[in-house]
Design an enzyme around this catalytic site. Structure first.
Site, PDB file in Angstrom:
ATOM      1  N   VAL A 108      71.377  36.922 158.263  1.00  0.00           N
ATOM      2  CA  VAL A 108      71.034  37.165 159.670  1.00  0.00           C
ATOM      3  C   VAL A 108      69.788  36.346 159.998  1.00  0.00           C
ATOM      4  O   VAL A 108      68.813  36.334 159.211  1.00  0.00           O
ATOM      5  CB  VAL A 108      70.775  38.675 159.923  1.00  0.00           C
ATOM      6  CG1 VAL A 108      70.312  38.916 161.358  1.00  0.00           C
ATOM      7  CG2 VAL A 108      72.027  39.490 159.619  1.00  0.00           C
ATOM      8  N   GLU A 154      76.482  39.659 144.103  1.00  0.00           N
ATOM      9  CA  GLU A 154      75.216  39.395 143.431  1.00  0.00           C
ATOM     10  C   GLU A 154      74.105  39.371 144.470  1.00  0.00           C
ATOM     11  O   GLU A 154      74.319  38.892 145.592  1.00  0.00           O
ATOM     12  CB  GLU A 154      75.237  38.030 142.721  1.00  0.00           C
ATOM     13  CG  GLU A 154      75.647  38.100 141.268  1.00  0.00           C
ATOM     14  CD  GLU A 154      77.147  38.264 141.093  1.00  0.00           C
ATOM     15  OE1 GLU A 154      77.882  37.712 141.943  1.00  0.00           O
ATOM     16  OE2 GLU A 154      77.580  38.927 140.136  1.00  0.00           O
ATOM     17  N   ASN A 184      65.145  41.183 146.365  1.00  0.00           N
ATOM     18  CA  ASN A 184      65.590  41.232 147.766  1.00  0.00           C
ATOM     19  C   ASN A 184      65.773  42.694 148.217  1.00  0.00           C
ATOM     20  O   ASN A 184      66.877  43.213 148.312  1.00  0.00           O
ATOM     21  CB  ASN A 184      66.896  40.450 147.911  1.00  0.00           C
ATOM     22  CG  ASN A 184      67.292  40.229 149.364  1.00  0.00           C
ATOM     23  OD1 ASN A 184      66.759  40.878 150.265  1.00  0.00           O
ATOM     24  ND2 ASN A 184      68.231  39.322 149.587  1.00  0.00           N
ATOM     25  N   TYR A 235      72.925  47.381 150.768  1.00  0.00           N
ATOM     26  CA  TYR A 235      74.105  47.580 149.919  1.00  0.00           C
ATOM     27  C   TYR A 235      74.137  49.008 149.357  1.00  0.00           C
ATOM     28  O   TYR A 235      75.193  49.640 149.319  1.00  0.00           O
ATOM     29  CB  TYR A 235      74.124  46.562 148.785  1.00  0.00           C
ATOM     30  CG  TYR A 235      74.225  45.130 149.257  1.00  0.00           C
ATOM     31  CD1 TYR A 235      75.085  44.783 150.299  1.00  0.00           C
ATOM     32  CD2 TYR A 235      73.460  44.115 148.689  1.00  0.00           C
ATOM     33  CE1 TYR A 235      75.176  43.477 150.748  1.00  0.00           C
ATOM     34  CE2 TYR A 235      73.550  42.804 149.129  1.00  0.00           C
ATOM     35  CZ  TYR A 235      74.400  42.494 150.165  1.00  0.00           C
ATOM     36  OH  TYR A 235      74.485  41.197 150.609  1.00  0.00           O
TER      37      TYR A 235
END
Ligand SMILES: CC(C)(COP(=O)(O)OP(=O)(O)OC[C@H]1O[C@@H](n2cnc3c(N)ncnc32)[C@H](O)[C@@H]1OP(=O)(O)O)[C@@H](O)C(=O)NCCC(=O)NCCS
Length: 158
Positions: A80, A111, A116, A123
């Protein structure tokens, strides 16, 4: 303020902008070129774009493999525009990919860089768990990746 955007299949005319966003989002990790994205579409992978007006602000891609009843899906990419992050675009794109995987009752893999936090949070909120560590997975940065997986959606029988 609510952001007005729509998620729809990625078009060839979006690919230049995808490559531009890649250079910003994945600067140290071999960002994909326009032709790399074209190759993904040529393979028939499932790609979506998020637009506000005519501006592409996000993109996402999924591959699927296997026989019906035994399918696996893989999230190839999700990004994004930094200007538009934190406003639900990444969530909408991921959900749309997962809808596709759920239709095929596919387990989903991906992955993600171990540093991050934003992506890992996204997720995890969508049912992914960490199942492995891949050292120096990203190049040229040498950053490590987690492998994450989300179980296949099983139809309820009761
Ligand atoms: C990861 C990314 C796609 C998220 O997109 P986004 O549009 O900013 O995310 P959303 O606004 O839809 O947020 C959805 C969820 O992501 C998580 N999240 C988003 N930003 C976060 C942050 N800075 N820290 C922690 N969690 C974050 C949260 O779980 C959030 O849900 P919440 O709002 O209910 O807390 C975006 O940050 C991005 O493009 N990052 C760079 C590229 C990248 O890392 N892609 C993933 C590669 S595996």
């Amino acid at each position: 303020m609510t952001l007005d955007f729509r998620v729809e299949p990625l078009r060839r005319t979006d690919l230049r902008r995808c490559a531009e966003l890649e250079r910003v989002l994945f600067a140290g990790d071999d960002p994909w070129s326009e032709s790399a994205f074209a190759g993904e579409l040529d393979w028939g992978h499932y790609y979506l774009g998020a637009h506000t007006g005519e501006l592409l602000i996000g993109y996402a891609g999924l591959s699927m493999a296997g026989a019906p009843g035994d399918m696996e899906a893989s999230v190839h990419t999700l990004g994004v525009d930094p200007v538009w992050q934190g406003r639900g675009v990444g969530r909408a794109l991921l959900r749309a990919l997962l809808d596709r995987a759920d239709q095929a009752r596919a387990q989903v893999f991906l992955e993600v860089r171990t540093d991050n936090a934003a992506a890992i949070g996204l997720y995890a909120a969508h049912g992914f768990a960490t199942i492995g560590l891949r050292r120096r997975y990203y190049q040229p940065s040498g950053a490590d990746a987690y492998t994450m997986s989300r179980p296949a959606r099983v139809e309820e029988t009761t």
